[in-house]
Design a protein around this motif. Structure first.
Motif, short mmCIF file in Angstrom:
data_model
loop_
_atom_site.label_atom_id
_atom_site.label_comp_id
_atom_site.label_asym_id
_atom_site.label_seq_id
_atom_site.Cartn_x
_atom_site.Cartn_y
_atom_site.Cartn_z
N GLU A 192 0.84 -1.21 0.00
CA GLU A 192 0.00 0.00 0.00
C GLU A 192 0.87 1.26 0.00
O GLU A 192 0.64 2.19 -0.77
CB GLU A 192 -0.92 0.02 1.22
N THR A 225 -8.94 -3.94 -1.08
CA THR A 225 -9.29 -3.52 0.28
C THR A 225 -8.79 -2.13 0.66
O THR A 225 -9.36 -1.49 1.54
CB THR A 225 -8.75 -4.53 1.32
N ARG A 226 -7.75 -1.64 -0.01
CA ARG A 226 -7.14 -0.38 0.42
C ARG A 226 -7.26 0.75 -0.60
O ARG A 226 -6.98 1.89 -0.26
CB ARG A 226 -5.68 -0.61 0.77
N THR A 263 -10.18 1.62 -2.49
CA THR A 263 -11.59 1.54 -2.84
C THR A 263 -12.15 2.92 -3.17
O THR A 263 -11.54 3.95 -2.85
CB THR A 263 -12.40 0.95 -1.67
N SER A 282 -14.71 4.27 -1.82
CA SER A 282 -15.05 5.00 -0.59
C SER A 282 -13.82 5.60 0.09
O SER A 282 -13.95 6.48 0.94
CB SER A 282 -15.80 4.09 0.39
N ARG A 283 -12.64 5.18 -0.31
CA ARG A 283 -11.41 5.79 0.20
C ARG A 283 -10.87 6.85 -0.75
O ARG A 283 -9.79 7.38 -0.54
CB ARG A 283 -10.35 4.72 0.45
N GLN A 333 -17.66 -0.66 7.31
CA GLN A 333 -16.36 -0.43 6.68
C GLN A 333 -16.41 0.77 5.74
O GLN A 333 -15.51 1.62 5.75
CB GLN A 333 -15.89 -1.67 5.91
N VAL A 334 -17.44 0.87 4.92
CA VAL A 334 -17.54 2.01 3.99
C VAL A 334 -17.72 3.30 4.78
O VAL A 334 -17.13 4.33 4.46
CB VAL A 334 -18.68 1.80 2.97
N ASP A 357 -14.38 4.27 6.00
CA ASP A 357 -13.58 4.81 4.89
C ASP A 357 -13.97 6.26 4.59
O ASP A 357 -13.10 7.10 4.35
CB ASP A 357 -13.79 3.98 3.62
N GLN A 365 -12.71 8.59 7.24
CA GLN A 365 -11.28 8.80 7.01
C GLN A 365 -11.06 9.81 5.89
O GLN A 365 -10.19 10.68 5.98
CB GLN A 365 -10.59 7.46 6.67
N LEU A 366 -11.85 9.71 4.82
CA LEU A 366 -11.74 10.66 3.71
C LEU A 366 -12.05 12.08 4.19
O LEU A 366 -11.33 13.02 3.84
CB LEU A 366 -12.71 10.25 2.59
N ASP A 384 -9.06 13.19 6.06
CA ASP A 384 -7.95 13.47 5.13
C ASP A 384 -8.13 14.79 4.40
O ASP A 384 -7.16 15.45 4.05
CB ASP A 384 -7.80 12.34 4.10
#
Length: 151
Positions: free
Chosen positions: A11, A48-49, A51, A53-54, A96-97, A100, A103-104, A107
Motif C-alpha cells: 500500500e 481492500t485499500r 476503494t 469509498s477511500r 467499513q464504507v 472509509d 477517514q476521507l 484526510d
C-alpha cells in the motif's frame, strides 16, 4: 511503532507512486515479484485499500498486457466533494464504507481525528443494532449536509 506487514508495504509503495505522478499504472505480476508475493495478494491490497469509498478509482485489464491503473479522486472544491458523496450515498452503508468515508473527511480536513473517532464509536453495528446500515446512511447524510453548510 508496530511492524509493517507486507500488505502495508505494498500500500505504501503504491501511494508513493501516486504522490509522484498522480496515477499508478502497475503490472500485477511485476509488483508481486518486487514484494515476493503471489499476484492474488496484490489484488487483495488493491481491493481492500484502494476503494472508491477511500477516494480511489481503479481500472484493471487482465491478460498478457494487463495492468492495474489507480488514481486518486480529486475535487475542485470541498462543496463538490460533499455534493458528490451525498449524490452517491445509498439507503444503507456498511460499517467499513462508513469508516472509509470518515477517514476521507478527515484526510480532506473537514473533520478532526477526535470527531471522526467519536462518529466511528457511536455508529458501530454493536451500538446501532439490526438497523445499523440504514441508520449509518442517515447519520452520514446529515453529517455531509452539515459540513456543506459550514463550508
Amino acid at each position: 511503532m508496530g511492524i509493517k506487514n507486507t500488505s502495508d508495504s505494498i500500500e505504501e509503495y503504491i501511494k508513493a507512486i501516486l504522490a509522484q505522478s498522480g496515477i499508478a499504472e502497475l503490472k500485477r505480476s511485476e509488483l508481486a515479484d518486487v514484494f515476493q508475493v503471489v499476484p492474488s495478494q496484490i489484488n487483495y491490497v488493491i481491493k481492500t485499500r484502494f476503494t472508491e469509498s477511500r477516494g480511489y478509482i481503479v481500472e484493471s485489464k487482465r491478460g498478457g498486457g494487463g495492468y492495474i491503473r489507480i488514481g486518486k479522486v480529486t475535487f475542485s472544491n470541498k462543496h463538490q466533494m460533499l455534493c458528490d458523496l451525498l449524490d452517491n450515498l445509498g439507503e444503507r452503508i456498511s460499517q467499513q464504507v462508513f469508516a472509509d468515508l470518515i477517514q476521507l473527511l478527515f484526510d480532506e480536513n473537514l473533520m478532526t481525528e477526535r470527531e471522526g473517532n467519536l462518529f466511528l464509536a457511536t455508529t458501530s453495528d454493536q451500538v446501532l443494532g439490526q438497523d445499523a446500515p440504514y441508520l449509518r446512511a442517515n447519520i452520514l447524510r446529515k453529517l455531509l449536509q452539515q459540513l456543506d453548510r459550514k463550508g
